[in-house]
Scaffold this active site. Sequence first.
Site, PDB file in Angstrom:
ATOM      1  N   LEU A   1      -2.896 -14.983 -20.809  1.00 23.56           N
ATOM      2  CA  LEU A   1      -2.324 -15.770 -19.693  1.00 23.56           C
ATOM      3  C   LEU A   1      -0.777 -15.416 -19.751  1.00 23.56           C
ATOM      4  CD1 LEU A   1      -3.413 -19.408 -20.531  1.00 23.56           C
ATOM      5  CD2 LEU A   1      -4.253 -17.900 -18.772  1.00 23.56           C
ATOM      6  N   GLU A   2      -0.387 -14.702 -18.626  1.00 21.97           N
ATOM      7  CA  GLU A   2       0.819 -14.446 -18.335  1.00 21.97           C
ATOM      8  C   GLU A   2       1.447 -15.492 -17.254  1.00 21.97           C
ATOM      9  OE1 GLU A   2       2.395 -12.136 -19.861  1.00 21.97           O
ATOM     10  OE2 GLU A   2       1.029 -11.057 -20.859  1.00 21.97           O
TER      11      GLU A   2
END
Length: 457
Positions: free
Chosen positions: A210-211
Amino acid sequence: MAAIQDIHQSQRAFFDSGATRSLSFRKSALKKLKKSLKRHEKDILTALHADLRKAPVEAFASEIGLLYDEIDHTLNNLRQWMRPQPVSSPLMHYPSSSTVYREPKGLTLLIGPWNYPFQLVVNPLIGAVAAGNCAIVKPSELAPATEAVVAKVIEDAFAPEHVATVTGDGATVVPAIMAHRFDHVFFTGSIPVGRKILEMAAPHLTPVTLELGGKSPCVVDARADIKTAAKRIVWGKCWNAGQTCIAPDYVLADKKIMPELLEHMRDAVTQFYGDDPAKSGDYPRIINERQFDRLSGYLGEGNVFYGGQTNRADKYIAPTILTDIQPGAKVMQEEIFGPILPVIPYNDTAEAVKIITSNPYPLSLYIFTKNARTAQTFIDKVAFGGGCINNTLVHFTNLEIPFGGIGPSGMGRYHGRFSFDEFSHIKGVMKTGTWLDVPVKYPPFGNKLKVLKMMQK
């Protein structure tokens, strides 16, 4: 477009055939991707201007040039990254040798955002392909021109059983895709959507990168080069009209230099975009009316030191500097993700650290100071994904350092070797010879505890 189930099945069969595993296949695929980028470069620039009014220089630097660098760096190092890595083995298991292997995970799903709608979906694709995986790419439908060119580039570079694009409304398409099991999911976007991605991956126990984002602070202390700090902060905030997950979200300025900093920041905006940024061909626009309305709501939550002009029909919000922020204001509770920059005074380093740490862990932190001890204090006392000293944004461009968040700002990291590792299963194997079989591990144990302790010293 083929049905999602058909794509998933064909990619599973292709991966299981072992076709993606060789060094030659991976390098060939990356070279084809680079050639496709070259062929469609003008189309990419045109699409980014259509979606976000990005100037060619900014679009190339942030969306295309970075990808060329990533591909070249990967091609130059891939053989070394793929090599099995010998490591030491415990003496008590002599004669043994141990090796770390990096192998492809399998089927990957890459979900891109709208703010850098080309680069932030193709960049992780480079790591997925380099690691020997298949991939389904879901670009953002909120940047429709770029969505179309992403599909065109991928179709030109890859067979669909290796890499395929799925388009459409993310709220509908992504759950349909994630009903199938993937071996890794990579998402770039907002924190609320990131939570939903994690929830959809959980039933399959699929690992997720997850960015995300958050409120990335920028600290300017009294010993900073104030004029340079102002220019670099304004540049970092106005790049893509502030629609950058690592943009400076707010500035903490030592109260002794805050008036000077504000003046230099105003001068920097004029230097970059003229007296009326709306007329500048170098200043982007907000992605859509929904985001425009959200951002406009922040303008009344402080005094507008500079900027504040808006044009909804043009999706234009001027570079805006806010001071005297109201207590509990939304602009200091939510990620801004636009060209509005609150500037808040602080008395000393301890107070600045306290302000930052009262918020969730940020994706980035920027510190402007000439004092190494001050910089180190922030590095040691603040948890953040990554950042810069005396600069903004540029840590994203260094392929030798990892990029990623921590806690609410994300999980996992990529760029360069870190992308390859993120999309690889890292497997350890110990091999033991049979010419010697040390009996200490076998029952009956008797007084072997003493021998065991001696071997561990």
